[in-house]
Motif scaffolding. Structure first.
Motif, PDB file in Angstrom:
ATOM      1  N   MET A  37     -10.857  20.291  24.666  1.00 45.52           N
ATOM      2  CA  MET A  37     -11.726  19.345  23.428  1.00 45.52           C
ATOM      3  C   MET A  37     -10.902  17.620  23.469  1.00 45.52           C
ATOM      4  SD  MET A  37     -12.711  19.576  19.265  1.00 45.52           S
ATOM      5  CE  MET A  37     -12.333  18.790  18.308  1.00 45.52           C
ATOM      6  N   THR A  38     -11.215  17.011  23.550  1.00 44.07           N
ATOM      7  CA  THR A  38     -10.819  15.579  23.255  1.00 44.07           C
ATOM      8  C   THR A  38     -10.799  14.768  22.069  1.00 44.07           C
ATOM      9  OG1 THR A  38     -10.808  15.018  26.248  1.00 44.07           O
ATOM     10  CG2 THR A  38     -10.169  13.304  24.357  1.00 44.07           C
ATOM     11  N   VAL A  39      -9.845  14.201  20.999  1.00 42.11           N
ATOM     12  CA  VAL A  39      -9.727  13.468  19.905  1.00 42.11           C
ATOM     13  C   VAL A  39      -9.966  12.239  20.342  1.00 42.11           C
ATOM     14  CG1 VAL A  39      -9.282  13.445  17.750  1.00 42.11           C
ATOM     15  CG2 VAL A  39      -9.487  15.445  18.648  1.00 42.11           C
ATOM     16  N   GLU A  40     -10.492  11.795  19.944  1.00 42.07           N
ATOM     17  CA  GLU A  40      -9.634   9.933  20.001  1.00 42.07           C
ATOM     18  C   GLU A  40      -9.995   9.866  18.677  1.00 42.07           C
ATOM     19  OE1 GLU A  40     -12.494   6.774  21.821  1.00 42.07           O
ATOM     20  OE2 GLU A  40     -13.445   7.980  22.806  1.00 42.07           O
ATOM     21  N   LEU A  41      -8.161   9.082  18.835  1.00 39.22           N
ATOM     22  CA  LEU A  41      -7.410   8.226  17.368  1.00 39.22           C
ATOM     23  C   LEU A  41      -8.266   7.078  17.275  1.00 39.22           C
ATOM     24  CD1 LEU A  41      -3.877  10.204  17.922  1.00 39.22           C
ATOM     25  CD2 LEU A  41      -6.081  11.062  16.714  1.00 39.22           C
ATOM     26  N   ALA A  42      -8.464   6.422  16.181  1.00 41.20           N
ATOM     27  CA  ALA A  42      -8.872   4.906  16.046  1.00 41.20           C
ATOM     28  C   ALA A  42      -7.883   4.072  15.867  1.00 41.20           C
ATOM     29  CB  ALA A  42      -9.472   5.096  14.925  1.00 41.20           C
ATOM     30  N   HIS A  43      -7.495   3.391  16.415  1.00 42.67           N
ATOM     31  CA  HIS A  43      -6.042   2.178  15.916  1.00 42.67           C
ATOM     32  C   HIS A  43      -6.712   1.458  15.266  1.00 42.67           C
ATOM     33  CE1 HIS A  43      -4.722   3.046  19.577  1.00 42.67           C
ATOM     34  NE2 HIS A  43      -5.402   2.986  19.948  1.00 42.67           N
ATOM     35  N   PRO A  44      -5.526   1.253  14.150  1.00 40.24           N
ATOM     36  CA  PRO A  44      -5.796  -0.048  13.092  1.00 40.24           C
ATOM     37  C   PRO A  44      -6.410  -0.969  13.677  1.00 40.24           C
ATOM     38  CG  PRO A  44      -3.759   0.281  13.292  1.00 40.24           C
ATOM     39  CD  PRO A  44      -4.381   0.664  14.318  1.00 40.24           C
ATOM     40  N   GLY A  45      -7.756  -1.302  12.456  1.00 39.52           N
ATOM     41  CA  GLY A  45      -9.178  -2.500  12.930  1.00 39.52           C
ATOM     42  C   GLY A  45     -10.190  -1.832  13.722  1.00 39.52           C
ATOM     43  N   ASP A  46      -9.763  -0.670  14.724  1.00 36.43           N
ATOM     44  CA  ASP A  46     -10.985  -0.426  14.912  1.00 36.43           C
ATOM     45  C   ASP A  46     -11.845  -0.009  14.683  1.00 36.43           C
ATOM     46  OD1 ASP A  46      -9.630  -0.872  16.924  1.00 36.43           O
ATOM     47  OD2 ASP A  46      -8.965   1.573  17.849  1.00 36.43           O
ATOM     48  N   GLU A  47     -13.664  -0.949  14.800  1.00 37.22           N
ATOM     49  CA  GLU A  47     -14.396  -0.277  14.248  1.00 37.22           C
ATOM     50  C   GLU A  47     -15.060   1.274  14.990  1.00 37.22           C
ATOM     51  OE1 GLU A  47     -16.622  -1.974  12.581  1.00 37.22           O
ATOM     52  OE2 GLU A  47     -15.059  -3.583  11.982  1.00 37.22           O
ATOM     53  N   PRO A  48     -15.248   1.606  14.304  1.00 39.42           N
ATOM     54  CA  PRO A  48     -16.219   3.533  14.228  1.00 39.42           C
ATOM     55  C   PRO A  48     -16.985   2.950  15.786  1.00 39.42           C
ATOM     56  CG  PRO A  48     -17.233   3.010  12.361  1.00 39.42           C
ATOM     57  CD  PRO A  48     -16.360   1.540  12.369  1.00 39.42           C
ATOM     58  N   TYR A  49     -17.049   3.479  16.400  1.00 42.34           N
ATOM     59  CA  TYR A  49     -18.498   3.488  18.058  1.00 42.34           C
ATOM     60  C   TYR A  49     -19.394   3.512  17.215  1.00 42.34           C
ATOM     61  CZ  TYR A  49     -21.062   4.759  21.958  1.00 42.34           C
ATOM     62  OH  TYR A  49     -21.978   4.696  22.281  1.00 42.34           O
ATOM     63  N   ASP A  50     -20.422   2.468  17.718  1.00 39.96           N
ATOM     64  CA  ASP A  50     -21.728   2.402  17.131  1.00 39.96           C
ATOM     65  C   ASP A  50     -22.720   2.354  18.644  1.00 39.96           C
ATOM     66  OD1 ASP A  50     -23.640   2.051  16.149  1.00 39.96           O
ATOM     67  OD2 ASP A  50     -23.621   0.331  14.461  1.00 39.96           O
ATOM     68  N   PRO A  51     -23.808   3.352  18.692  1.00 30.66           N
ATOM     69  CA  PRO A  51     -24.441   3.508  20.192  1.00 30.66           C
ATOM     70  C   PRO A  51     -25.057   2.302  20.466  1.00 30.66           C
ATOM     71  CG  PRO A  51     -24.484   5.251  19.073  1.00 30.66           C
ATOM     72  CD  PRO A  51     -23.872   5.227  17.881  1.00 30.66           C
ATOM     73  N   GLU A  52     -25.731   1.500  18.466  1.00 28.11           N
ATOM     74  CA  GLU A  52     -26.983   0.436  18.649  1.00 28.11           C
ATOM     75  C   GLU A  52     -25.719  -0.597  19.135  1.00 28.11           C
ATOM     76  OE1 GLU A  52     -30.067   0.407  17.540  1.00 28.11           O
ATOM     77  OE2 GLU A  52     -29.638   2.434  17.532  1.00 28.11           O
ATOM     78  N   ASP A  53     -24.374  -0.860  19.231  1.00 27.75           N
ATOM     79  CA  ASP A  53     -24.164  -2.267  19.694  1.00 27.75           C
ATOM     80  C   ASP A  53     -23.470  -2.078  21.215  1.00 27.75           C
ATOM     81  OD1 ASP A  53     -22.744  -2.838  17.277  1.00 27.75           O
ATOM     82  OD2 ASP A  53     -20.849  -1.798  17.472  1.00 27.75           O
ATOM     83  N   GLU A  54     -23.531  -0.928  21.765  1.00 30.97           N
ATOM     84  CA  GLU A  54     -23.811  -0.973  23.095  1.00 30.97           C
ATOM     85  C   GLU A  54     -25.082  -1.483  23.605  1.00 30.97           C
ATOM     86  OE1 GLU A  54     -22.721   2.258  26.635  1.00 30.97           O
ATOM     87  OE2 GLU A  54     -22.833   2.999  25.098  1.00 30.97           O
ATOM     88  N   ILE A  55     -26.501  -0.887  22.461  1.00 31.11           N
ATOM     89  CA  ILE A  55     -27.491  -1.198  23.719  1.00 31.11           C
ATOM     90  C   ILE A  55     -27.920  -2.748  23.445  1.00 31.11           C
ATOM     91  CG2 ILE A  55     -30.323  -1.011  22.835  1.00 31.11           C
ATOM     92  CD1 ILE A  55     -29.591   2.093  21.679  1.00 31.11           C
ATOM     93  N   ALA A  56     -26.993  -3.084  22.497  1.00 34.24           N
ATOM     94  CA  ALA A  56     -27.994  -5.276  22.090  1.00 34.24           C
ATOM     95  C   ALA A  56     -26.155  -5.267  23.210  1.00 34.24           C
ATOM     96  CB  ALA A  56     -26.500  -5.022  20.780  1.00 34.24           C
ATOM     97  N   ALA A  57     -25.433  -5.021  23.278  1.00 29.98           N
ATOM     98  CA  ALA A  57     -24.376  -5.651  24.545  1.00 29.98           C
ATOM     99  C   ALA A  57     -25.142  -5.391  25.645  1.00 29.98           C
ATOM    100  CB  ALA A  57     -23.381  -5.196  24.172  1.00 29.98           C
ATOM    101  N   LYS A  58     -25.849  -5.196  25.712  1.00 29.94           N
ATOM    102  CA  LYS A  58     -26.856  -4.471  27.240  1.00 29.94           C
ATOM    103  C   LYS A  58     -27.946  -5.212  27.270  1.00 29.94           C
ATOM    104  CE  LYS A  58     -25.440  -0.167  28.678  1.00 29.94           C
ATOM    105  NZ  LYS A  58     -25.549   1.438  29.041  1.00 29.94           N
ATOM    106  N   ARG A  59     -28.872  -5.444  25.926  1.00 25.96           N
ATOM    107  CA  ARG A  59     -29.681  -6.036  25.908  1.00 25.96           C
ATOM    108  C   ARG A  59     -29.139  -7.716  26.075  1.00 25.96           C
ATOM    109  NH1 ARG A  59     -32.528  -3.130  20.961  1.00 25.96           N
ATOM    110  NH2 ARG A  59     -34.189  -2.216  22.391  1.00 25.96           N
ATOM    111  N   GLU A  60     -27.969  -8.186  25.629  1.00 32.35           N
ATOM    112  CA  GLU A  60     -27.554  -9.372  25.757  1.00 32.35           C
ATOM    113  C   GLU A  60     -27.570 -10.032  27.101  1.00 32.35           C
ATOM    114  OE1 GLU A  60     -23.878 -11.864  24.388  1.00 32.35           O
ATOM    115  OE2 GLU A  60     -25.014 -10.670  22.692  1.00 32.35           O
ATOM    116  N   ALA A  61     -26.855  -8.900  28.331  1.00 30.81           N
ATOM    117  CA  ALA A  61     -26.209  -9.602  28.638  1.00 30.81           C
ATOM    118  C   ALA A  61     -27.209  -9.327  30.258  1.00 30.81           C
ATOM    119  CB  ALA A  61     -25.666  -7.608  29.621  1.00 30.81           C
TER     120      ALA A  61
END
Length: 64
Positions: A1-25
């Motif tokens: 099992m892999t755990v991703e550690l957040a860095h200070p200031g990082d936003e939590p992963y949101d799949p909607e952001d990825e979809i929005a980025a693809k639509r923008e591209a």
């Protein structure tokens, strides 16, 4: 099992952001296709410039 550690200031992963980025591209590519075609570029030249097939370029132009 892999755990991703957040860095200070990082936003939590949101799949909607990825979809929005693809639509923008996609919209950016379609806009570029429209401008290049209206400037007289050939389908082949536009395909090379955008990195997609000529069929995709034609579809993009038809949609915009």
């Amino acid at each position: 099992m892999t755990v991703e550690l957040a860095h200070p200031g990082d936003e939590p992963y949101d799949p909607e952001d990825e979809i929005a980025a693809k639509r923008e591209a996609l919209m950016a590519r379609r806009t570029k296709v429209m401008f290049l075609r209206n400037a007289g570029a050939t389908w082949g030249t536009i395909a090379e410039e955008t990195g997609v097939s000529e069929a995709t370029v034609r579809n993009d132009y038809r949609v915009v």
